[in-house]
Design an enzyme around this catalytic site. Structure first.
Site, PDB file in Angstrom:
ATOM      1  N   GLY A  67      -6.613  25.130  -8.450  1.00 32.79           N
ATOM      2  CA  GLY A  67      -6.267  26.064  -7.218  1.00 32.79           C
ATOM      3  C   GLY A  67      -7.176  27.271  -7.172  1.00 32.79           C
ATOM      4  N   HIS A 127     -13.931  30.827 -15.054  1.00 36.50           N
ATOM      5  CA  HIS A 127     -13.185  29.778 -15.558  1.00 36.50           C
ATOM      6  C   HIS A 127     -13.093  29.802 -17.074  1.00 36.50           C
ATOM      7  CE1 HIS A 127     -12.713  27.284 -11.958  1.00 36.50           C
ATOM      8  NE2 HIS A 127     -14.006  26.793 -12.203  1.00 36.50           N
ATOM      9  N   SER A 157      -7.411  15.785  -9.610  1.00 40.05           N
ATOM     10  CA  SER A 157      -8.294  16.277  -8.623  1.00 40.05           C
ATOM     11  C   SER A 157      -9.836  16.386  -9.337  1.00 40.05           C
ATOM     12  CB  SER A 157      -7.453  17.674  -8.595  1.00 40.05           C
ATOM     13  OG  SER A 157      -8.275  18.502  -7.941  1.00 40.05           O
ATOM     14  N   GLY A 292      -4.545  18.494  -1.639  1.00 41.40           N
ATOM     15  CA  GLY A 292      -4.016  19.593  -2.013  1.00 41.40           C
ATOM     16  C   GLY A 292      -2.222  19.318  -1.806  1.00 41.40           C
TER      17      GLY A 292
END
Ligand code: PAP
Length: 325
Positions: A67, A127, A157, A292
């Protein structure tokens, strides 16, 4: 100096445990308990040694595919809302959200470059796992927002992203040879980039329990369920609460609308633009926007694959007080 530093980093990287990725097209290296690409590692070691955070910096933290793009768009729209009132001129219309918020371990490797005045643009993204953040981020009390997502959806994803992002870059030849089974194997043994995913989540979860004023912990699924609520919460947490006047004008709702997947994925820049063209991190902007939805894993994973991820999740989270649901 930079060249000799780079050589020093290369030496450190060469001494680390490594695993092959994509039939030898790349490698993943273990550093401080997590796995990274060689390209990311140089930046990571460099920012760990040299990055000096300012107390007003706000970090948007996430493991890949949980996200990040959405959180960047929302946070950027919230903190800059007084500068870009005119929706037609909004930077999000002309740049992928990743280009609106600098990425710590890539864009801020040289401390003299790219660092914006935090009073104007306080956002940075990373990250990096909590335990590997440059020390000054924690010691100077910077605020952090972490977003996580169900591991099965995160993996799915990631799988689609690989197949959409890699073509047209240096890994073109790898795309046909990608194997779902092999990628799942790497995700489960923790060696996909920035993995093990579960340890990444738990690091920030524990930090958010210990320092709730500094770390706001969000779940993608919650954000989907009630985006306006979390936009208000984000505003408050980042010291930019919506005023009564803004509430009357529906400012939070407008930001939700501006940053919706439908809106962003329909923009020309996100349909045909490229991110970090010509670098090892190059990808098509459209690869950051897909379906999404919550539970998309049901469309890809076999019951066996699902069980495998669930078992690891159960085992990793046991006793932590955290659950993805
Ligand atoms: P990154 O780590 O490469 O930046 P990241 O943005 O964390 O990727 O994850 C991409 C996921 O967020 C995609 O999920 P999917 O593959 O399950 O569809 C993408 O569709 C989703 N996403 C991107 N932008 C939005 C948005 N505005 N609203 C909701 N979901 C979004």
């Amino acid at each position: 100096i930079l060249t000799s530093l780079n050589m020093k980093y290369q030496e450190i990287i060469a001494s680390l445990p490594k695993k092959e990725r994509w039939s030898g097209a790349s490698y993943t290296y273990e550093y401080q308990g997590f796995w990274f690409s060689p390209f990311a590692l140089e930046g990571i070691i460099s920012v760990q040694q040299r990055f000096q955070a300012q107390p007003s910096d706000i970090l948007l933290c996430s493991a890949p595919k949980t996200g990040t793009t959405w959180l960047k768009a929302l946070a950027f729209a919230i903190v800059t809302r007084n500068r870009f009132d005119d929706d037609n001129n909004h930077p999000l219309f002309n740049a992928v959200p990743h280009d609106c918020v600098p990425f710590l371990e890539v864009d801020l490797v040289d401390p003299h470059e790219n660092k914006k005045d935090p009073e104007i643009m306080p956002l940075l993204s990373t990250h990096l796992p909590f335990s590997s953040l440059p020390k000054s981020i924690v010691s100077r009390g910077c605020k952090m927002v972490y977003i996580c997502r169900d591991p099965k959806d995160t993996f799915v994803s990631y799988w689609h992203y690989l197949r959409r992002a890699l073509p047209g870059g240096q890994y073109d030849h790898v795309v046909e040879r990608l194997s779902l089974e092999k990628e799942l194997e790497s995700f489960c043994d923790g060696s996909t980039y920035y993995g093990p995913y579960w340890d990444h989540v738990l690091g920030y979860w524990k930090a958010s329990i210990k320092r709730p004023d500094s770390v706001l912990f969000l779940k993608y699924e919650d954000l989907k369920r009630d985006t306006v609520f979390y936009v208000r919460k984000l505003g408050e947490f980042m010291g930019r609460a919506f005023t009564a006047e803004e509430e009357r004008r529906g400012a939070a709702e407008r930001i939700v609308e501006l940053c919706s997947l439908e809106k962003l994925s329909g923009l020309e820049v996100n349909k045909s633009g490229k991110h970090r063209q010509g670098t090892p991190m190059s990808s098509n902007n459209y690869s950051f926007f897909r379906r999404g939805i919550v539970g998309d894993w049901k469309n890809l994973l076999t019951p066996e694959m699902q069980r495998r991820i669930d078992e690891i999740t159960e085992q990793k989270l046991r006793g932590s007080g955290f659950s993805f649901s």
